[in-house]
Design a protein around this motif. Structure first.
Motif, mmCIF file in Angstrom:
data_model
loop_
_atom_site.group_PDB
_atom_site.id
_atom_site.type_symbol
_atom_site.label_atom_id
_atom_site.label_comp_id
_atom_site.label_asym_id
_atom_site.label_seq_id
_atom_site.Cartn_x
_atom_site.Cartn_y
_atom_site.Cartn_z
ATOM 1 N N GLU A 1 97.076 33.891 7.297
ATOM 2 C CA GLU A 1 95.781 34.016 7.961
ATOM 3 C C GLU A 1 95.750 35.203 8.921
ATOM 4 O O GLU A 1 94.747 35.912 9.012
ATOM 5 C CB GLU A 1 95.470 32.724 8.716
ATOM 6 C CG GLU A 1 95.196 31.538 7.788
ATOM 7 C CD GLU A 1 95.159 30.214 8.520
ATOM 8 O OE1 GLU A 1 95.524 30.176 9.713
ATOM 9 O OE2 GLU A 1 94.770 29.206 7.898
ATOM 10 N N ARG A 2 96.847 35.423 9.637
ATOM 11 C CA ARG A 2 96.871 36.563 10.561
ATOM 12 C C ARG A 2 96.831 37.885 9.804
ATOM 13 O O ARG A 2 96.175 38.837 10.228
ATOM 14 C CB ARG A 2 98.093 36.465 11.479
ATOM 15 C CG ARG A 2 97.982 35.313 12.463
ATOM 16 C CD ARG A 2 99.210 35.172 13.350
ATOM 17 N NE ARG A 2 99.174 33.880 14.040
ATOM 18 C CZ ARG A 2 100.078 33.463 14.915
ATOM 19 N NH1 ARG A 2 101.124 34.237 15.208
ATOM 20 N NH2 ARG A 2 99.961 32.282 15.486
ATOM 21 N N TYR B 1 94.001 40.836 10.189
ATOM 22 C CA TYR B 1 94.317 42.254 10.400
ATOM 23 C C TYR B 1 93.741 43.135 9.290
ATOM 24 O O TYR B 1 93.213 44.225 9.553
ATOM 25 C CB TYR B 1 95.830 42.440 10.483
ATOM 26 C CG TYR B 1 96.447 42.027 11.800
ATOM 27 C CD1 TYR B 1 95.763 42.195 13.007
ATOM 28 C CD2 TYR B 1 97.727 41.471 11.850
ATOM 29 C CE1 TYR B 1 96.339 41.827 14.213
ATOM 30 C CE2 TYR B 1 98.311 41.102 13.058
ATOM 31 C CZ TYR B 1 97.610 41.276 14.235
ATOM 32 O OH TYR B 1 98.180 40.912 15.436
ATOM 33 N N ILE B 2 93.825 42.655 8.054
ATOM 34 C CA ILE B 2 93.261 43.416 6.933
ATOM 35 C C ILE B 2 91.753 43.588 7.106
ATOM 36 O O ILE B 2 91.194 44.662 6.830
ATOM 37 C CB ILE B 2 93.571 42.721 5.585
ATOM 38 C CG1 ILE B 2 95.072 42.776 5.266
ATOM 39 C CG2 ILE B 2 92.750 43.337 4.455
ATOM 40 C CD1 ILE B 2 95.596 44.161 4.960
ATOM 41 N N SER C 1 100.993 43.431 14.862
ATOM 42 C CA SER C 1 102.105 42.502 14.652
ATOM 43 C C SER C 1 101.606 41.064 14.643
ATOM 44 O O SER C 1 100.797 40.676 15.483
ATOM 45 C CB SER C 1 103.164 42.680 15.743
ATOM 46 O OG SER C 1 104.183 41.717 15.615
ATOM 47 N N ALA C 2 102.146 40.246 13.721
ATOM 48 C CA ALA C 2 101.689 38.862 13.576
ATOM 49 C C ALA C 2 102.191 37.946 14.676
ATOM 50 O O ALA C 2 101.680 36.839 14.827
ATOM 51 C CB ALA C 2 102.098 38.312 12.212
ATOM 52 N N PHE D 1 91.937 39.182 13.852
ATOM 53 C CA PHE D 1 90.855 40.161 13.729
ATOM 54 C C PHE D 1 90.478 40.729 15.099
ATOM 55 O O PHE D 1 90.275 41.937 15.236
ATOM 56 C CB PHE D 1 89.625 39.550 13.066
ATOM 57 C CG PHE D 1 88.445 40.494 13.064
ATOM 58 C CD1 PHE D 1 88.396 41.561 12.186
ATOM 59 C CD2 PHE D 1 87.415 40.326 13.980
ATOM 60 C CE1 PHE D 1 87.331 42.467 12.214
ATOM 61 C CE2 PHE D 1 86.343 41.210 14.011
ATOM 62 C CZ PHE D 1 86.299 42.279 13.127
ATOM 63 N N GLU D 2 90.389 39.866 16.097
ATOM 64 C CA GLU D 2 90.038 40.348 17.444
ATOM 65 C C GLU D 2 91.048 41.381 17.936
ATOM 66 O O GLU D 2 90.667 42.431 18.481
ATOM 67 C CB GLU D 2 89.992 39.175 18.421
ATOM 68 C CG GLU D 2 88.788 38.272 18.258
ATOM 69 C CD GLU D 2 88.791 37.118 19.248
ATOM 70 O OE1 GLU D 2 87.724 36.476 19.386
ATOM 71 O OE2 GLU D 2 89.826 36.853 19.892
ATOM 72 N N ALA D 3 92.337 41.089 17.748
ATOM 73 C CA ALA D 3 93.375 42.020 18.191
ATOM 74 C C ALA D 3 93.323 43.313 17.382
ATOM 75 O O ALA D 3 93.402 44.414 17.939
ATOM 76 C CB ALA D 3 94.750 41.370 18.078
ATOM 77 N N GLY D 4 93.193 43.180 16.057
ATOM 78 C CA GLY D 4 93.141 44.363 15.201
ATOM 79 C C GLY D 4 91.910 45.209 15.447
ATOM 80 O O GLY D 4 91.969 46.449 15.433
ATOM 81 N N ASP D 5 90.787 44.561 15.686
ATOM 82 C CA ASP D 5 89.541 45.286 15.948
ATOM 83 C C ASP D 5 89.636 46.044 17.276
ATOM 84 O O ASP D 5 89.157 47.180 17.385
ATOM 85 C CB ASP D 5 88.373 44.292 15.980
ATOM 86 C CG ASP D 5 87.021 44.974 16.023
ATOM 87 O OD1 ASP D 5 86.696 45.720 15.081
ATOM 88 O OD2 ASP D 5 86.285 44.763 17.010
#
Length: 315
Positions: free
Chosen positions: A175-176, A180-181, A223-224, A145-149
């Motif tokens: 979980e990753r 991201y979702i 990317s996961a 979430f931190e990376a996606g946000d």
């Protein structure tokens, strides 16, 4: 556990006993693919730790040829049961397939620590593992979430993004993706596709090439893991879209750090690979020595951005 059985016998006979005087425990580690830069870092970290502590325990480890080589992990655990290892730390490539072997190891009196990828809780309980079976590892959902946000904050409103997933059978991949979702939904991004590349660089390269053909308007990629980031960036470069598509990943491996310096990757979530198996071994040794560890021992995650890397002092 051989040391505890020996101690109980000696004490029952009224004879002196000390852990230090007993046979050193044998610690065995089952890792994932050593073709993956991240897992090579994990291996270096745990072997260095074992060398530094060779007066406390003996050690051996095994890794995989690729991320789907589940049979090698199963065979490794079965072999460690035969060898009567005292502690087994395992990072399962599949969150269900390894549970029967792990249960057999526990039935043989071996301390087993699950690290990196959490076993499927429902399947584990159905196969007889305790509800609070120890897991040592990061909060993958939070990290993703931190990376996606962060990616979302660096994209236009309603930007078009894709997710490159890890192994569908691995809990950390699930979980990753969930993290991201959440970033997609919280930031009103437009998710064009979410597909697996099974943690592999070349598969990610092929997948991203196909996605760029189908969706030429992609603006961001989540990317996961960073091995797949390498393939994604290669595909973006081949399509002549370097600088047009922002990419985030997970692992913070050295090659991706360089891509961050070059401005080709926006960010990566670091979860300190060099300490990952070391933390599992430490937990296993504590249990072996008599401590009661259960539940989740959280290991840290930290978002590293291209700005962080570019602002580092020269080495």
């Amino acid at each position: 556990m051989k040391i505890k059985v020996l101690g109980a016998i000696l004490i029952a006979l009224g004879l002196p006993f000390s852990v230090q005087a007993a046979e050193k425990p044998h610690v065995c580690v089952v890792m994932k693919s050593l073709a993956n830069e991240f897992w090579r870092t994990v291996e270096i970290g745990v072997r260095d730790y074992a060398k530094e502590n060779q007066d406390k325990f003996t050690f051996e480890a095994v890794g995989l040829k690729n991320e789907s080589d589940i049979d090698t992990q199963i065979n490794a655990i079965e072999g460690y049961i035969t060898k009567q290892c005292d502690v087994i730390a395992v990072a399962p490539a599949n969150s269900v397939a390894l549970i029967p072997s792990i249960k057999r190891a526990m039935n043989a009196g071996i301390v087993v620590v699950n690290f990196d990828v959490r076993l499927d809780k429902k399947a584990a309980q159905q196969m007889g593992l305790p509800e609070d079976f120890l897991f040592v590892g990061p909060d993958n959902k939070l990290g993703a979430f931190e990376a996606g946000d962060y990616l979302a904050k660096n994209l236009p409103k309603n930007a078009n993004v894709v997710i490159i997933e890890g192994n569908p059978g691995a809990e950390n991949a699930i979980e990753r993706k969930e993290g991201y979702i959440k970033a997609v939904n919280d930031n009103n991004l437009n998710l064009l596709a979410s597909r697996t590349a099974h943690w592999e660089t070349e598969e990610a390269n092929t997948l991203m090439t196909n996605l760029l053909t189908r969706y030429p308007n992609i603006q961001g990629v989540m990317s996961a893991n960073d091995s797949m980031v390498l393939g994604v960036v290669k595909a973006i470069e081949a399509a002549g879209k370097t600088g047009e598509i922002k990419v985030v990943g997970f692992d913070f491996i050295a090659p991706v750090k360089q891509l961050m310096k070059d401005g080709k990757v926006l960010a990566s979530e670091d979860f300190f690979g060099k300490d990952l198996a070391v933390n599992a071994v430490k937990a296993g040794m504590k249990i072996y020595s008599g401590e009661n560890l259960t539940g989740w021992v959280k290991t840290p995650v930290r978002l590293v951005t291209s700005k962080d890397v570019q602002n580092e002092m020269p080495e």
